[in-house]
Design a protein around this motif. Structure first.
Motif, mmCIF file in Angstrom:
data_model
loop_
_atom_site.group_PDB
_atom_site.id
_atom_site.type_symbol
_atom_site.label_atom_id
_atom_site.label_comp_id
_atom_site.label_asym_id
_atom_site.label_seq_id
_atom_site.Cartn_x
_atom_site.Cartn_y
_atom_site.Cartn_z
ATOM 1 N N CYS A 22 -4.576 -8.887 5.358
ATOM 2 C CA CYS A 22 -4.158 -9.864 4.353
ATOM 3 C C CYS A 22 -3.293 -9.186 3.302
ATOM 4 C CB CYS A 22 -5.360 -10.549 3.703
ATOM 5 S SG CYS A 22 -6.422 -9.446 2.739
ATOM 6 N N ASN A 23 -2.538 -10.016 2.588
ATOM 7 C CA ASN A 23 -1.698 -9.563 1.485
ATOM 8 C C ASN A 23 -2.124 -10.325 0.231
ATOM 9 O OD1 ASN A 23 0.284 -9.283 -0.498
ATOM 10 N ND2 ASN A 23 1.936 -9.064 0.973
ATOM 11 N N PRO A 24 -2.912 -9.671 -0.643
ATOM 12 C CA PRO A 24 -3.392 -10.359 -1.848
ATOM 13 C C PRO A 24 -2.402 -10.310 -3.016
ATOM 14 C CG PRO A 24 -4.356 -8.193 -1.733
ATOM 15 C CD PRO A 24 -3.485 -8.329 -0.505
ATOM 16 N N THR A 25 -1.265 -9.642 -2.843
ATOM 17 C CA THR A 25 -0.236 -9.349 -3.854
ATOM 18 C C THR A 25 -0.753 -8.398 -4.938
ATOM 19 O OG1 THR A 25 -0.666 -11.297 -5.252
ATOM 20 C CG2 THR A 25 0.957 -11.545 -3.469
ATOM 21 N N THR A 26 -1.994 -8.438 -5.232
ATOM 22 C CA THR A 26 -2.669 -7.420 -6.033
ATOM 23 C C THR A 26 -4.151 -7.526 -5.736
ATOM 24 O OG1 THR A 26 -3.143 -6.561 -8.254
ATOM 25 C CG2 THR A 26 -2.901 -8.943 -8.037
ATOM 26 N N ILE A 27 -4.824 -6.411 -5.662
ATOM 27 C CA ILE A 27 -6.241 -6.442 -5.286
ATOM 28 C C ILE A 27 -7.155 -6.477 -6.500
ATOM 29 C CG2 ILE A 27 -6.678 -3.955 -5.175
ATOM 30 C CD1 ILE A 27 -8.109 -4.563 -2.475
ATOM 31 N N TRP A 28 -6.638 -6.117 -7.668
ATOM 32 C CA TRP A 28 -7.475 -6.083 -8.851
ATOM 33 C C TRP A 28 -7.938 -7.498 -9.201
ATOM 34 C CZ3 TRP A 28 -10.606 -3.112 -11.106
ATOM 35 C CH2 TRP A 28 -10.996 -3.301 -12.438
ATOM 36 N N ASP A 32 -13.926 -9.755 -4.978
ATOM 37 C CA ASP A 32 -14.955 -10.673 -4.481
ATOM 38 C C ASP A 32 -14.432 -11.495 -3.302
ATOM 39 O OD1 ASP A 32 -16.833 -9.806 -6.279
ATOM 40 O OD2 ASP A 32 -16.357 -11.337 -7.779
ATOM 41 N N GLN A 33 -13.140 -11.802 -3.299
ATOM 42 C CA GLN A 33 -12.545 -12.511 -2.165
ATOM 43 C C GLN A 33 -12.484 -11.606 -0.937
ATOM 44 O OE1 GLN A 33 -8.890 -14.630 -3.208
ATOM 45 N NE2 GLN A 33 -9.489 -14.524 -5.359
ATOM 46 N N ILE A 34 -12.185 -10.326 -1.163
ATOM 47 C CA ILE A 34 -12.177 -9.368 -0.059
ATOM 48 C C ILE A 34 -13.579 -9.245 0.528
ATOM 49 C CG2 ILE A 34 -11.732 -6.965 0.589
ATOM 50 C CD1 ILE A 34 -9.213 -8.553 -0.146
ATOM 51 N N LEU A 35 -14.589 -9.277 -0.335
ATOM 52 C CA LEU A 35 -15.977 -9.129 0.110
ATOM 53 C C LEU A 35 -16.357 -10.217 1.105
ATOM 54 C CD1 LEU A 35 -18.455 -7.318 -0.380
ATOM 55 C CD2 LEU A 35 -19.167 -8.930 -2.164
ATOM 56 N N LYS A 36 -15.778 -11.406 0.971
ATOM 57 C CA LYS A 36 -16.099 -12.519 1.865
ATOM 58 C C LYS A 36 -15.593 -12.282 3.290
ATOM 59 C CE LYS A 36 -15.914 -15.932 -1.889
ATOM 60 N NZ LYS A 36 -15.202 -17.112 -2.418
ATOM 61 N N LEU A 37 -14.683 -11.330 3.471
ATOM 62 C CA LEU A 37 -14.121 -11.056 4.794
ATOM 63 C C LEU A 37 -15.003 -10.136 5.634
ATOM 64 C CD1 LEU A 37 -10.394 -10.463 3.748
ATOM 65 C CD2 LEU A 37 -11.421 -12.578 4.603
ATOM 66 N N PHE A 38 -16.001 -9.531 5.022
ATOM 67 C CA PHE A 38 -16.862 -8.591 5.734
ATOM 68 C C PHE A 38 -17.928 -9.324 6.531
ATOM 69 C CE2 PHE A 38 -15.016 -5.739 2.611
ATOM 70 C CZ PHE A 38 -14.837 -4.593 3.360
ATOM 71 N N PRO A 39 -18.523 -8.650 7.547
ATOM 72 C CA PRO A 39 -18.299 -7.270 7.975
ATOM 73 C C PRO A 39 -17.056 -7.146 8.839
ATOM 74 C CG PRO A 39 -19.955 -8.278 9.362
ATOM 75 C CD PRO A 39 -19.616 -9.290 8.308
ATOM 76 N N GLY A 40 -16.480 -5.954 8.870
ATOM 77 C CA GLY A 40 -15.307 -5.714 9.689
ATOM 78 C C GLY A 40 -14.448 -4.612 9.117
ATOM 79 N N VAL A 41 -13.214 -4.559 9.606
ATOM 80 C CA VAL A 41 -12.205 -3.618 9.127
ATOM 81 C C VAL A 41 -11.088 -4.451 8.523
ATOM 82 C CG1 VAL A 41 -10.587 -1.798 9.760
ATOM 83 C CG2 VAL A 41 -12.802 -1.954 10.915
ATOM 84 N N ILE A 42 -10.838 -4.270 7.235
ATOM 85 C CA ILE A 42 -9.902 -5.107 6.495
ATOM 86 C C ILE A 42 -8.700 -4.267 6.082
ATOM 87 C CG2 ILE A 42 -9.700 -6.840 4.682
ATOM 88 C CD1 ILE A 42 -12.159 -7.229 6.515
ATOM 89 N N ALA A 43 -7.527 -4.590 6.617
ATOM 90 C CA ALA A 43 -6.290 -3.900 6.248
ATOM 91 C C ALA A 43 -5.596 -4.702 5.153
ATOM 92 C CB ALA A 43 -5.383 -3.759 7.466
ATOM 93 N N ILE A 44 -5.346 -4.067 4.028
ATOM 94 C CA ILE A 44 -4.743 -4.737 2.876
ATOM 95 C C ILE A 44 -3.311 -4.247 2.701
ATOM 96 C CG2 ILE A 44 -4.957 -5.259 0.429
ATOM 97 C CD1 ILE A 44 -7.349 -6.195 1.986
ATOM 98 N N SER A 45 -2.383 -5.185 2.584
ATOM 99 C CA SER A 45 -0.995 -4.870 2.256
ATOM 100 C C SER A 45 -0.714 -5.338 0.827
ATOM 101 C CB SER A 45 -0.036 -5.588 3.211
ATOM 102 O OG SER A 45 -0.267 -5.206 4.544
ATOM 103 N N GLU A 46 0.117 -4.587 0.117
ATOM 104 C CA GLU A 46 0.486 -4.884 -1.271
ATOM 105 C C GLU A 46 -0.757 -4.931 -2.165
ATOM 106 O OE1 GLU A 46 3.428 -7.759 -3.928
ATOM 107 O OE2 GLU A 46 3.001 -8.299 -1.859
ATOM 108 N N THR A 47 -1.431 -3.807 -2.254
ATOM 109 C CA THR A 47 -2.597 -3.723 -3.130
ATOM 110 C C THR A 47 -2.201 -3.709 -4.605
ATOM 111 O OG1 THR A 47 -2.543 -1.311 -3.118
ATOM 112 C CG2 THR A 47 -3.906 -2.392 -1.427
ATOM 113 N N ALA A 48 -0.986 -3.219 -4.887
ATOM 114 C CA ALA A 48 -0.537 -3.020 -6.275
ATOM 115 C C ALA A 48 -1.565 -2.214 -7.048
ATOM 116 C CB ALA A 48 -0.252 -4.364 -6.956
#
Length: 206
Positions: A22-28, A32-48
């Motif tokens: 996923c691309n959250p445009t910024t992870i800060w 909590d939204q990222i947490l909902k994607l678990f369990p798994g391996v989460i690749a983040i683009s554009e963490t800023a």
């Protein structure tokens, strides 16, 4: 998302393995939204993610038994005094499973898109590359050429890895414009976006 069962009889491992990008445009403030994607391996683009953001979220992950690896931190956006507003860029891999970074020297222009090994079971490893392609409006004179270098580096390492491998992220271009894609196809690689569309009978996702 591809799911399958793996492991030995005495160590069956998880029921499924989810690979998510996923691309959250910024992870800060979006952890909590990222947490909902678990369990798994989460690749983040554009963490800023600046250095302070990486430090804070690494601790946040540790407290929740989540493993994370970051690309180099991005610079601070504008006149942000807190250091938490970062420039567009940066990648990360969050995982329910232990990780170890690939030990290699990277060219300066591709350091923001690191490559990772993700340990998914004892004696079983998976190569995961999280990539973020520059856009036409960004600071690079030829973003397509840079993305080709990033993708080619990931492809070379993935092909040489003895085990399952995945290259994920927001490429900001089509696979057809990446010179290493035909090489991967000849080696049996597939585009999971097209596979998902065929299996589930919907249009190809962005």
């Amino acid at each position: 998302m591809c799911t399958f069962r793996f492991g030995e009889a005495e160590n069956p491992g998880p029921e499924t393995l989810a690979l998510v990008t996923c691309n959250p445009t910024t992870i800060w403030n979006k952890q909590d939204q990222i947490l909902k994607l678990f369990p798994g391996v989460i690749a983040i683009s554009e963490t800023a993610a600046t250095k302070p953001v990486q430090q804070q979220l690494t601790k946040w992950c540790y407290d929740r038994s989540i493993h994370v690896r970051w690309s180099a931190p991005v610079g601070t956006l504008g006149k942000s005094s807190s250091g938490f507003r970062g420039l567009a860029g940066g990648t990360a891999v969050f995982s329910s499973f232990p990780q170890r970074i690939v030990s290699s020297d990277l060219e300066e222009d591709i350091q923001l898109s690191n490559r990772y090994h993700v340990q998914i079971a004892p004696h079983l490893f998976m190569f995961v590359a999280s990539l973020y392609g520059p856009t036409m409006a960004y600071k690079y004179a030829d973003p397509t050429a840079l993305m080709n270098r990033i993708f080619s580096c990931a492809a070379k390492r993935a092909l040489s890895f003895q085990g399952p491998a995945a290259i994920m992220g927001d490429f900001n271009t089509t696979l057809e414009k990446l010179g290493a894609w035909p090489l991967l196809q000849r080696a049996g690689w597939i585009d999971t976006a097209y596979l998902a569309a065929q299996m589930n009978g919907h249009d190809v996702d962005n």
